[in-house]
Scaffold this motif. Structure first.
Motif, PDB file in Angstrom:
ATOM      1  N   SER A 107       4.837  -4.937  13.534  1.00 54.56           N
ATOM      2  CA  SER A 107       4.156  -3.644  13.533  1.00 54.56           C
ATOM      3  C   SER A 107       3.919  -3.101  12.130  1.00 54.56           C
ATOM      4  CB  SER A 107       4.953  -2.628  14.361  1.00 54.56           C
ATOM      5  OG  SER A 107       6.252  -2.495  13.842  1.00 54.56           O
ATOM      6  N   ARG A 108       4.264  -3.861  11.108  1.00 57.47           N
ATOM      7  CA  ARG A 108       4.059  -3.389   9.737  1.00 57.47           C
ATOM      8  C   ARG A 108       2.585  -3.408   9.378  1.00 57.47           C
ATOM      9  NH1 ARG A 108       9.141  -6.200   7.832  1.00 57.47           N
ATOM     10  NH2 ARG A 108      10.592  -4.464   7.812  1.00 57.47           N
ATOM     11  N   THR A 109       2.231  -2.519   8.458  1.00 59.17           N
ATOM     12  CA  THR A 109       0.857  -2.486   7.966  1.00 59.17           C
ATOM     13  C   THR A 109       0.704  -3.503   6.842  1.00 59.17           C
ATOM     14  OG1 THR A 109       1.393  -0.750   6.385  1.00 59.17           O
ATOM     15  CG2 THR A 109       0.587  -0.047   8.555  1.00 59.17           C
ATOM     16  N   LEU A 110      -0.539  -3.726   6.446  1.00 57.25           N
ATOM     17  CA  LEU A 110      -0.807  -4.710   5.401  1.00 57.25           C
ATOM     18  C   LEU A 110      -0.218  -4.313   4.054  1.00 57.25           C
ATOM     19  CD1 LEU A 110      -4.468  -5.710   6.251  1.00 57.25           C
ATOM     20  CD2 LEU A 110      -2.413  -7.081   6.536  1.00 57.25           C
ATOM     21  N   THR A 111      -0.222  -3.023   3.741  1.00 57.71           N
ATOM     22  CA  THR A 111       0.317  -2.601   2.445  1.00 57.71           C
ATOM     23  C   THR A 111       1.817  -2.855   2.355  1.00 57.71           C
ATOM     24  OG1 THR A 111       0.478  -0.352   3.288  1.00 57.71           O
ATOM     25  CG2 THR A 111      -1.450  -0.886   1.955  1.00 57.71           C
ATOM     26  N   VAL A 112       2.542  -2.603   3.436  1.00 58.65           N
ATOM     27  CA  VAL A 112       3.976  -2.884   3.450  1.00 58.65           C
ATOM     28  C   VAL A 112       4.200  -4.390   3.412  1.00 58.65           C
ATOM     29  CG1 VAL A 112       6.112  -2.640   4.781  1.00 58.65           C
ATOM     30  CG2 VAL A 112       4.495  -0.748   4.666  1.00 58.65           C
ATOM     31  N   GLY A 113       3.422  -5.125   4.164  1.00 58.15           N
ATOM     32  CA  GLY A 113       3.531  -6.585   4.153  1.00 58.15           C
ATOM     33  C   GLY A 113       3.234  -7.175   2.796  1.00 58.15           C
ATOM     34  N   ILE A 116       6.323  -6.707   0.639  1.00 57.24           N
ATOM     35  CA  ILE A 116       7.365  -7.658   1.028  1.00 57.24           C
ATOM     36  C   ILE A 116       6.992  -9.065   0.557  1.00 57.24           C
ATOM     37  CG2 ILE A 116       8.475  -8.743   3.020  1.00 57.24           C
ATOM     38  CD1 ILE A 116       8.296  -5.964   4.378  1.00 57.24           C
ATOM     39  N   PHE A 117       5.717  -9.411   0.658  1.00 55.40           N
ATOM     40  CA  PHE A 117       5.241 -10.711   0.179  1.00 55.40           C
ATOM     41  C   PHE A 117       5.493 -10.862  -1.320  1.00 55.40           C
ATOM     42  CE2 PHE A 117       1.676 -13.244  -1.569  1.00 55.40           C
ATOM     43  CZ  PHE A 117       1.990 -14.466  -0.982  1.00 55.40           C
ATOM     44  N   ALA A 118       5.274  -9.798  -2.073  1.00 56.73           N
ATOM     45  CA  ALA A 118       5.491  -9.849  -3.522  1.00 56.73           C
ATOM     46  C   ALA A 118       6.969  -9.989  -3.854  1.00 56.73           C
ATOM     47  CB  ALA A 118       4.923  -8.595  -4.175  1.00 56.73           C
ATOM     48  N   LEU A 129      -1.297 -16.030  -5.813  1.00 57.90           N
ATOM     49  CA  LEU A 129      -1.230 -15.752  -4.375  1.00 57.90           C
ATOM     50  C   LEU A 129      -1.219 -14.251  -4.097  1.00 57.90           C
ATOM     51  CD1 LEU A 129       1.376 -18.412  -3.205  1.00 57.90           C
ATOM     52  CD2 LEU A 129      -1.097 -18.448  -2.883  1.00 57.90           C
ATOM     53  N   LEU A 130      -0.532 -13.511  -4.935  1.00 57.00           N
ATOM     54  CA  LEU A 130      -0.473 -12.060  -4.761  1.00 57.00           C
ATOM     55  C   LEU A 130      -1.844 -11.419  -4.952  1.00 57.00           C
ATOM     56  CD1 LEU A 130       1.347  -9.664  -4.179  1.00 57.00           C
ATOM     57  CD2 LEU A 130       1.835  -9.527  -6.621  1.00 57.00           C
ATOM     58  N   MET A 131      -2.598 -11.879  -5.933  1.00 59.65           N
ATOM     59  CA  MET A 131      -3.941 -11.326  -6.152  1.00 59.65           C
ATOM     60  C   MET A 131      -4.887 -11.708  -5.010  1.00 59.65           C
ATOM     61  SD  MET A 131      -3.919  -9.439  -8.747  1.00 59.65           S
ATOM     62  CE  MET A 131      -2.209  -9.013  -8.608  1.00 59.65           C
ATOM     63  N   ALA A 133      -3.957 -12.240  -1.888  1.00 62.14           N
ATOM     64  CA  ALA A 133      -3.554 -11.408  -0.758  1.00 62.14           C
ATOM     65  C   ALA A 133      -4.048  -9.972  -0.927  1.00 62.14           C
ATOM     66  CB  ALA A 133      -2.035 -11.437  -0.604  1.00 62.14           C
ATOM     67  N   THR A 134      -3.992  -9.461  -2.152  1.00 66.86           N
ATOM     68  CA  THR A 134      -4.477  -8.100  -2.416  1.00 66.86           C
ATOM     69  C   THR A 134      -5.970  -8.003  -2.145  1.00 66.86           C
ATOM     70  OG1 THR A 134      -2.768  -7.803  -4.085  1.00 66.86           O
ATOM     71  CG2 THR A 134      -4.635  -6.289  -4.159  1.00 66.86           C
ATOM     72  N   LEU A 135      -6.718  -9.005  -2.543  1.00 68.49           N
ATOM     73  CA  LEU A 135      -8.162  -9.010  -2.280  1.00 68.49           C
ATOM     74  C   LEU A 135      -8.445  -9.031  -0.781  1.00 68.49           C
ATOM     75  CD1 LEU A 135     -10.986  -9.053  -3.500  1.00 68.49           C
ATOM     76  CD2 LEU A 135     -10.861 -11.536  -3.506  1.00 68.49           C
ATOM     77  N   ILE A 136      -7.650  -9.780  -0.033  1.00 70.15           N
ATOM     78  CA  ILE A 136      -7.821  -9.825   1.421  1.00 70.15           C
ATOM     79  C   ILE A 136      -7.506  -8.459   2.036  1.00 70.15           C
ATOM     80  CG2 ILE A 136      -6.877 -10.809   3.542  1.00 70.15           C
ATOM     81  CD1 ILE A 136      -6.613 -13.468   1.980  1.00 70.15           C
ATOM     82  N   VAL A 137      -6.495  -7.780   1.521  1.00 67.16           N
ATOM     83  CA  VAL A 137      -6.121  -6.461   2.051  1.00 67.16           C
ATOM     84  C   VAL A 137      -7.187  -5.421   1.730  1.00 67.16           C
ATOM     85  CG1 VAL A 137      -4.449  -4.578   1.795  1.00 67.16           C
ATOM     86  CG2 VAL A 137      -3.651  -6.923   2.064  1.00 67.16           C
TER      87      VAL A 137
END
Length: 163
Positions: A107-113, A116-118, A129-131, A133-137
């Protein structure tokens, strides 16, 4: 409008907890269903509709729902779109409330995920990978703004606000 959303976190959390909505999507969304800014913005937009248009619609035989659909909504559509974009962007980027209300990843949102991913990287953040994922968000917001950009700008031009 004068009360910051952060000051309502504790009462909202208690309410969501008593309703049994902790760690649910509805629990994340429920406090944002009503907005003081949206109420005042849309009130002003609907008050700006000339009374003569409403009277003309009534003379043509429109009932209340037809008046809203055929008279009011076409005139306030840019305001609705502008508020929708602002509201979705604000809620999409919200971090604190979803972090407090969610316990599992379902139930977490993308920003919280994304946070956690970072933090999952053992030897430091994997920046590529972080950049990505950020672009996808951020991607859906960029696409929505691009699609509705003309109406967004038009809504501020019509309201008399300087950008």
């Amino acid at each position: 409008l004068m009360i910051t959303p952060q000051s309502t976190i504790f009462p909202n959390y208690l309410t969501i907890s008593q309703m049994g909505l902790i760690d649910t999507r509805l629990g994340v969304m429920l406090p944002y269903f009503a907005s003081a800014m949206g109420t005042f913005l849309l009130r002003q937009a609907f008050k700006s509709v000339p009374e003569s248009l409403e009277d003309a619609g009534k003379l043509d035989g429109c009932n209340t729902f037809q008046l809203i659909r055929h008279v009011f909504l076409p005139i306030v559509r840019p305001t609705l779109i502008a508020f929708s974009i602002i509201s979705v962007t604000y809620h999409w980027n919200e971090f604190l409330w979803p972090l407090l209300v969610t316990e599992t990843s379902r139930s977490r949102t993308l920003t919280v995920g994304l946070t956690i991913f970072a933090q999952q990287a053992e030897g430091g953040a994997e920046w590529s990978l972080l950049m990505a994922a950020t672009l996808i968000v951020v991607g859906p917001l960029l696409i929505a703004f691009t699609v509705f950009q003309k109406l967004f700008v038009q809504s501020f031009a019509n309201s008399g606000m300087k950008g």
